[in-house]
Design an enzyme around this catalytic site. Sequence first.
Site, PDB file in Angstrom:
ATOM      1  N   ASN A   1      33.933  43.415  45.956  1.00 29.06           N
ATOM      2  CA  ASN A   1      34.010  42.876  44.600  1.00 29.06           C
ATOM      3  C   ASN A   1      34.023  44.041  43.617  1.00 29.06           C
ATOM      4  OD1 ASN A   1      33.672  39.757  44.786  1.00 29.06           O
ATOM      5  ND2 ASN A   1      32.148  40.596  46.212  1.00 29.06           N
ATOM      6  N   GLU A   2      35.211  44.468  43.249  1.00 24.13           N
ATOM      7  CA  GLU A   2      35.384  45.637  42.408  1.00 24.13           C
ATOM      8  C   GLU A   2      35.092  45.293  40.946  1.00 24.13           C
ATOM      9  OE1 GLU A   2      35.615  48.421  43.636  1.00 24.13           O
ATOM     10  OE2 GLU A   2      37.062  48.612  45.269  1.00 24.13           O
ATOM     11  N   PRO A   3      34.956  46.314  40.081  1.00 28.34           N
ATOM     12  CA  PRO A   3      34.741  46.061  38.653  1.00 28.34           C
ATOM     13  C   PRO A   3      35.733  45.042  38.103  1.00 28.34           C
ATOM     14  CG  PRO A   3      34.498  48.399  39.099  1.00 28.34           C
ATOM     15  CD  PRO A   3      34.957  47.762  40.391  1.00 28.34           C
TER      16      PRO A   3
ATOM     17  N   SER B   1      35.146  41.760  38.631  1.00 30.67           N
ATOM     18  CA  SER B   1      34.916  40.534  39.400  1.00 30.67           C
ATOM     19  C   SER B   1      34.029  39.567  38.617  1.00 30.67           C
ATOM     20  CB  SER B   1      34.261  40.859  40.745  1.00 30.67           C
ATOM     21  OG  SER B   1      35.128  41.614  41.559  1.00 30.67           O
TER      22      SER B   1
ATOM     23  N   THR C   1      37.029  53.571  45.507  1.00 30.26           N
ATOM     24  CA  THR C   1      36.688  52.957  46.793  1.00 30.26           C
ATOM     25  C   THR C   1      37.590  53.490  47.894  1.00 30.26           C
ATOM     26  OG1 THR C   1      35.936  50.944  45.680  1.00 30.26           O
ATOM     27  CG2 THR C   1      36.493  50.756  48.019  1.00 30.26           C
TER      28      THR C   1
END
Length: 645
Positions: free
Chosen positions: A177-179, A181, A196
Amino acid sequence: MIKQDISYKEKEGIGYKEAGKFEDTRFEKIHNVIFDSSLEASILVAKEIANLIHRKEELNEPCVLGLATGSSPIKVYEELVRMHKEEGLSFKNVITFNLDEYYPMDKDNIQSYHYFMHDHLFDHVDISPEHINIPDGTVSFEELRQSCIDYEMKIKSYGGLDFQLLGIGRTGHIGFNEPGSHINSGTRSITLDHITRIDAAPSFLGIDNVPRKAITMGIGTVRSAKRIVLLAWGISKAEILKKTIEGDVTSQVPATYLQEHNNTTFVLDSEASSELTRVKTPWLVKSCIWTDELKLKAVVWLSELTNKPFLKLTDKDYNDNGMASLLTEEGTAYDLNIKMFNKLQHTITGWPGGKPNADDTYRPERSTPAKKRVIIFSPHPDDDVISMGGTFDRLVEQGHEVHVAYQTSGNIAVSNEEALKFAEISMAFNSKSTESQQIIDFLKNKSENDIDSIEVRKLKSLIRRSESLAATRYIGLTDENVHFLDLPFYETGTVKKSNLSEADIKIMCHLIEEIKPHQIYAAGDLADPHGTHKVCLDSLFEALKILKPKPFMDDCWVWLYRGAWHEWESSQIEMAVPMSPDQVLKKRHAIFYHQSQKDGVMFQGDDSREFWVRVEDRNRETAKKYNDLGLADYAAIEAFKRYYF
């Protein structure tokens, strides 16, 4: 803010509060416990999971676990496997859901999380295959959305997750869940953040091989778990952990959503916790016992905060920044400033092996014996010159008996293209060489999942070995004093290494006992992105435990340097070795002999600079920090911290 309910943890008897360091401060919004050792912490987390499995078994209920991948949970899984084999822990009532998977990704790919989980846990316990659930990285793009919906519904069909194990990425992601999300997001496909992908690059032997997409459980799915434990190890996680634990809830740091979960614990090691207010500046949190170490740390912090050298700090500076109690204990800012100035000044020495016939009362090293036996342990075949090349040069110039011990072959860091070049040169000299031809054929036909053949590993090791000898000869060391240990834990042919073994420790012991050193230098850089530095340091620590009763060890001091990734904080430095501009240049040239690691090094990390550039900048920055604190102005400084065993 919802305060964390720790009744579950106490009921399960995990003992986090007793074993680790926990304080409920006004800065922190997530319950967290700090341990000196990630191994100790991992064993306690495994115990909590095992207790939950037992409790569910007694209730004749399934135990639904959400599991994570990456380096953080490996020791947890190892302990669970041990419990299964030695204590009879059964996984027959366990149902698992993994957080994520790369997309697209074949299940038998050694980089897949399907492979990871079977390799580290599932293949070693009695879990039913039909109870294992991992997002499917093989589904077609057209089927992907429905596959994610099905995964989400399957979790809900079991009543959600009883326990969710997490790691954290440097972007603040949990799962993938990247920035950006959403707090209520469910299982879905996602595009990976560049950071990542950089962090994953070592496992894939280069960022170009890292998938750009993944499948992940959503934030909403994770937050529905009844219990969440997040693991974080190493200094590279310190900054994002401070934002997560002390910052505001924001989609730009998805892990901050866990502040709103009422049964979450972050389990940290000391390095990962280093930026938390209660660790970095404890005087802002509570009354302190002012040890000499804490005094120096506080005065360095105050100097940097106010942009003043030590000797210009005033009573008002101390009082205005939460340090009045320190002045009460010390008397005046004037007296304290001079005391701390002298303490830091005494770390500086141009004689890392000790200055002969000199008063060593205030020097970091002993004056006797005048000529010392020294071992420089280098995890990879270039850490010696990258991390302490100037000090290495000084020790040789000043007549000490210096030995360099390269703990691993470093073969995994040699690219296939570099190895092919050398093999083809060999064939040009001897067209009948069957071994060279075998290497050429293997490299030209090597597929993504192929492990290097023994012959290829040998060639790559020889490339690193020849570069090391060229560098040490340049510094003035004889070949007889260069030792290639080739510790067995490293020789797997893949990024994944074996665990430290008795064979590794025996090799370390043998060399130390043979040389009987007065000084040992070793890499204390635990932010190494693929863990080799840590295993190499552990091998030394284990050897020191074994050898400690030997009489010669009474005269042995151990100094830790850090690698190309981070430097010791100014307050941590116990020996600072200045370098002249000429020595900076000589160190650079020594690094240049490691040609296979220039121009496209495989383990670059998130820093695009070449190693020689980043280390020169780091050494200059250390010197600048000393100068800003009011000390002499040097071109560069290499820093060391003493290890007491």
